[in-house]
Design an enzyme around this catalytic site. Structure first.
Site, mmCIF file in Angstrom:
data_model
loop_
_atom_site.group_PDB
_atom_site.id
_atom_site.type_symbol
_atom_site.label_atom_id
_atom_site.label_comp_id
_atom_site.label_asym_id
_atom_site.label_seq_id
_atom_site.Cartn_x
_atom_site.Cartn_y
_atom_site.Cartn_z
ATOM 1 N N GLY A 156 94.226 76.471 99.270
ATOM 2 C CA GLY A 156 92.836 76.534 99.930
ATOM 3 C C GLY A 156 93.122 76.852 101.646
ATOM 4 O O GLY A 156 92.226 77.043 102.091
ATOM 5 N N ASP B 150 88.641 65.136 101.727
ATOM 6 C CA ASP B 150 87.471 64.524 100.963
ATOM 7 C C ASP B 150 87.613 63.191 100.287
ATOM 8 O O ASP B 150 87.417 62.381 101.119
ATOM 9 C CB ASP B 150 87.064 65.648 99.753
ATOM 10 C CG ASP B 150 85.965 65.241 98.807
ATOM 11 O OD1 ASP B 150 85.099 64.859 99.164
ATOM 12 O OD2 ASP B 150 86.004 65.601 97.564
HETATM 13 P P1 5GP Z 1 91.072 65.029 98.508
HETATM 14 O O1 5GP Z 1 92.122 64.888 98.015
HETATM 15 O O2 5GP Z 1 90.832 64.720 99.893
HETATM 16 O O3 5GP Z 1 89.821 64.628 97.775
HETATM 17 O O4 5GP Z 1 90.845 66.556 98.912
HETATM 18 C C1 5GP Z 1 91.658 67.519 99.153
HETATM 19 C C2 5GP Z 1 91.614 68.808 98.336
HETATM 20 O O5 5GP Z 1 90.457 68.767 97.430
HETATM 21 C C3 5GP Z 1 91.034 69.974 98.922
HETATM 22 O O6 5GP Z 1 92.162 70.589 99.467
HETATM 23 C C4 5GP Z 1 90.455 70.734 98.324
HETATM 24 O O7 5GP Z 1 91.194 71.612 97.539
HETATM 25 C C5 5GP Z 1 89.773 69.974 97.292
HETATM 26 N N1 5GP Z 1 88.361 69.862 97.723
HETATM 27 C C6 5GP Z 1 87.656 68.787 98.036
HETATM 28 N N2 5GP Z 1 86.163 68.960 98.206
HETATM 29 C C7 5GP Z 1 86.070 70.166 97.898
HETATM 30 C C8 5GP Z 1 84.991 71.074 97.996
HETATM 31 O O8 5GP Z 1 83.706 70.432 98.207
HETATM 32 N N3 5GP Z 1 85.201 72.283 97.808
HETATM 33 C C9 5GP Z 1 86.570 72.588 97.198
HETATM 34 N N4 5GP Z 1 86.431 74.133 96.831
HETATM 35 N N5 5GP Z 1 87.547 72.249 97.227
HETATM 36 C C10 5GP Z 1 87.276 70.648 97.629
HETATM 37 MG MG MG Z 2 93.051 72.361 97.840
#
Ligand code: 5GP
Ligand code: MG
Length: 176
Positions: free
Chosen positions: A42, A101
């Site tokens: 991403g 996120d």
């Molecule tokens: P975390 O581990 O903080 O939840 O999120 C990190 C990863 O979750 C990001 O690198 C991404 O790949 C995915 N992610 C979190 N929120 C979104 C979103 O709204 N859209 C997409 N496409 N990926 C997300």
């Molecule tokens: Mg990702």
């Protein structure tokens, strides 16, 4: 055919913000060299644009992190594949990801890279969704704060689609 996301951030807005973010980052590192650790897949468009906007010299490294399957919710235990510890030891390491996120990915990367004894370790995220946080996580640098919506484009996917969009939009749960 794929569903058209609702526009959130235009390509021009993203490009403009990356230029100002690069100046913020340059000020912190004051022209020392950094190891930029970009998280596949991403963060690839963001890392490519950010490294070219920085005046700080960058050594690029890639890591793979997977926390999602085809769904929209993090499973809390991201799989990490990182370069060997020698890459980070004694270096200023800047982790670059598309979005912060839940915080699980940044927490796991932070813990893992810390073991490699970097000189400093910071995180830079194009997007920050504070409402999604499940563990404490504060971005050192971030492009945009966004509301609690699932976004795609500019590297962000849904089931491996939409990464190729030059802009960012929101996708509703009911989209195919
Ligand atoms: P975390 O581990 O903080 O939840 O999120 C990190 C990863 O979750 C990001 O690198 C991404 O790949 C995915 N992610 C979190 N929120 C979104 C979103 O709204 N859209 C997409 N496409 N990926 C997300
Ligand atoms: Mg990702």
């Amino acid at each position: 055919m794929r569903n058209e996301p609702a526009p959130l951030l235009s390509a021009a807005r993203i490009a403009h913000r990356i230029r100002s973010l690069a100046r913020e980052i340059d000020r912190v590192y004051a022209s020392g060299e950094i190891v930029m650790l970009a998280l596949m897949k991403g963060a690839l468009p963001f890392a490519a644009d950010l490294m070219r906007a920085l005046r700080t010299p960058v050594r690029l490294e890639l890591a793979r992190s997977r926390s999602y399957g085809a769904g929209m919710v993090s499973n809390g235990r991201p799989d990490l594949e990182l370069p060997p510890d020698e890459i980070f030891a004694g270096q200023h390491v800047l982790v670059v990801d598309d979005i912060l996120d839940s915080g699980f990915t940044w927490q796991a990367i932070h813990a893992r890279v810390t073991l490699a004894a970097p000189l400093s370790l910071r995180g830079c995220f194009l997007l920050d969704k504070p409402s999604g946080r499940q563990v404490p996580a504060i971005p050192d640098f971030r492009g945009f704060e966004i509301p609690d919506q699932f976004v795609v484009g500019y590297g962000l996917d849904h089931d491996e689609r939409y990464r190729d969009l030059p802009w960012i939009g929101t996708l509703s749960e009911s989209s195919p």
